[in-house]
Design a protein around this motif. Sequence first.
Motif, PDB file in Angstrom:
ATOM      1  N   MET A   1      -1.943 -10.263  -8.925  1.00  0.00           N
ATOM      2  CA  MET A   1      -2.512  -8.974  -9.313  1.00  0.00           C
ATOM      3  C   MET A   1      -3.956  -8.863  -8.818  1.00  0.00           C
ATOM      4  N   MET A   2      -4.719  -9.938  -8.944  1.00  0.00           N
ATOM      5  CA  MET A   2      -6.106  -9.918  -8.460  1.00  0.00           C
ATOM      6  C   MET A   2      -6.147  -9.798  -6.941  1.00  0.00           C
ATOM      7  N   LEU A   3      -5.261 -10.507  -6.258  1.00  0.00           N
ATOM      8  CA  LEU A   3      -5.187 -10.434  -4.800  1.00  0.00           C
ATOM      9  C   LEU A   3      -4.848  -9.018  -4.346  1.00  0.00           C
ATOM     10  N   MET A   4      -3.911  -8.383  -5.007  1.00  0.00           N
ATOM     11  CA  MET A   4      -3.506  -7.021  -4.642  1.00  0.00           C
ATOM     12  C   MET A   4      -4.579  -5.993  -4.997  1.00  0.00           C
TER      13      MET A   4
ATOM     14  N   ALA B   1      -6.045  -3.541  -2.218  1.00  0.00           N
ATOM     15  CA  ALA B   1      -6.140  -2.088  -2.411  1.00  0.00           C
ATOM     16  C   ALA B   1      -7.564  -1.596  -2.180  1.00  0.00           C
ATOM     17  N   VAL B   2      -8.545  -2.370  -2.603  1.00  0.00           N
ATOM     18  CA  VAL B   2      -9.950  -1.984  -2.378  1.00  0.00           C
ATOM     19  C   VAL B   2     -10.237  -1.914  -0.882  1.00  0.00           C
ATOM     20  N   VAL B   3      -9.756  -2.901  -0.127  1.00  0.00           N
ATOM     21  CA  VAL B   3      -9.960  -2.890   1.325  1.00  0.00           C
ATOM     22  C   VAL B   3      -9.264  -1.676   1.939  1.00  0.00           C
ATOM     23  N   ARG B   4      -8.055  -1.378   1.493  1.00  0.00           N
ATOM     24  CA  ARG B   4      -7.318  -0.224   2.032  1.00  0.00           C
ATOM     25  C   ARG B   4      -8.046   1.084   1.715  1.00  0.00           C
ATOM     26  N   VAL B   5      -8.539   1.220   0.504  1.00  0.00           N
ATOM     27  CA  VAL B   5      -9.258   2.451   0.144  1.00  0.00           C
ATOM     28  C   VAL B   5     -10.531   2.568   0.971  1.00  0.00           C
TER      29      VAL B   5
ATOM     30  N   VAL C   1      -2.022   1.867   0.331  1.00  0.00           N
ATOM     31  CA  VAL C   1      -2.398   1.431  -1.012  1.00  0.00           C
ATOM     32  C   VAL C   1      -1.174   1.436  -1.920  1.00  0.00           C
ATOM     33  N   VAL C   2      -0.238   2.317  -1.648  1.00  0.00           N
ATOM     34  CA  VAL C   2       0.970   2.412  -2.475  1.00  0.00           C
ATOM     35  C   VAL C   2       1.722   1.077  -2.482  1.00  0.00           C
ATOM     36  N   ALA C   3       1.844   0.446  -1.335  1.00  0.00           N
ATOM     37  CA  ALA C   3       2.530  -0.853  -1.264  1.00  0.00           C
ATOM     38  C   ALA C   3       1.767  -1.907  -2.051  1.00  0.00           C
ATOM     39  N   ASP C   4       0.444  -1.909  -1.930  1.00  0.00           N
ATOM     40  CA  ASP C   4      -0.367  -2.864  -2.694  1.00  0.00           C
ATOM     41  C   ASP C   4      -0.183  -2.656  -4.191  1.00  0.00           C
ATOM     42  N   LEU C   5      -0.132  -1.411  -4.611  1.00  0.00           N
ATOM     43  CA  LEU C   5       0.060  -1.109  -6.029  1.00  0.00           C
ATOM     44  C   LEU C   5       1.473  -1.479  -6.486  1.00  0.00           C
ATOM     45  N   ALA C   6       2.444  -1.369  -5.609  1.00  0.00           N
ATOM     46  CA  ALA C   6       3.812  -1.773  -5.967  1.00  0.00           C
ATOM     47  C   ALA C   6       3.875  -3.285  -6.202  1.00  0.00           C
ATOM     48  N   TYR C   7       3.249  -4.066  -5.310  1.00  0.00           N
ATOM     49  CA  TYR C   7       3.188  -5.514  -5.521  1.00  0.00           C
ATOM     50  C   TYR C   7       2.430  -5.839  -6.808  1.00  0.00           C
ATOM     51  N   PHE C   8       1.337  -5.112  -7.059  1.00  0.00           N
ATOM     52  CA  PHE C   8       0.577  -5.296  -8.288  1.00  0.00           C
ATOM     53  C   PHE C   8       1.468  -5.063  -9.500  1.00  0.00           C
TER      54      PHE C   8
END
Length: 126
Positions: free
Chosen positions: A84-87, A91-95, A103-110
């Motif tokens: 969760m911390m990694l994702m 997401a911060v890097v993507r934003v 970011v949607v994929a990062d949030l899905a993994y989160f």
Amino acid sequence: MHTTLWIITALLATAFLLSGILKVAVSKERIAAFGSSAEWVHEFSAAGVKGIGAVEVLAAFGLVLPAVTGIAPVLVPLAAVGIMMLMTGAAVVRVRRREFKLVVADLAYFALAAVVAWGRFGPEAF
């Protein structure tokens, strides 16, 4: 619920193991050639990309091995929290790069990691 958590855990572990091995074994220039979703590697040093890959590999092992061996199974939900911390960082890097669709994929993994953490800390703890 137990079976569902194992399925989610296996999917997460597989995704992070493959992704981590790729980052550790392949140069960042070759990773960047995979397309626009991989251009983030230009913002990190080669050692940084390999470090992220190593963390992903360790997270994959941390999701599965403690539960399978029965040695320190509390590490399973802790590995999920680590994902969760990694994702969150991803997401911060993507934003920051204005890659909002990714970011949607990062949030899905989160979200998947959050389900594993909740389930293994709570109702389906080992």
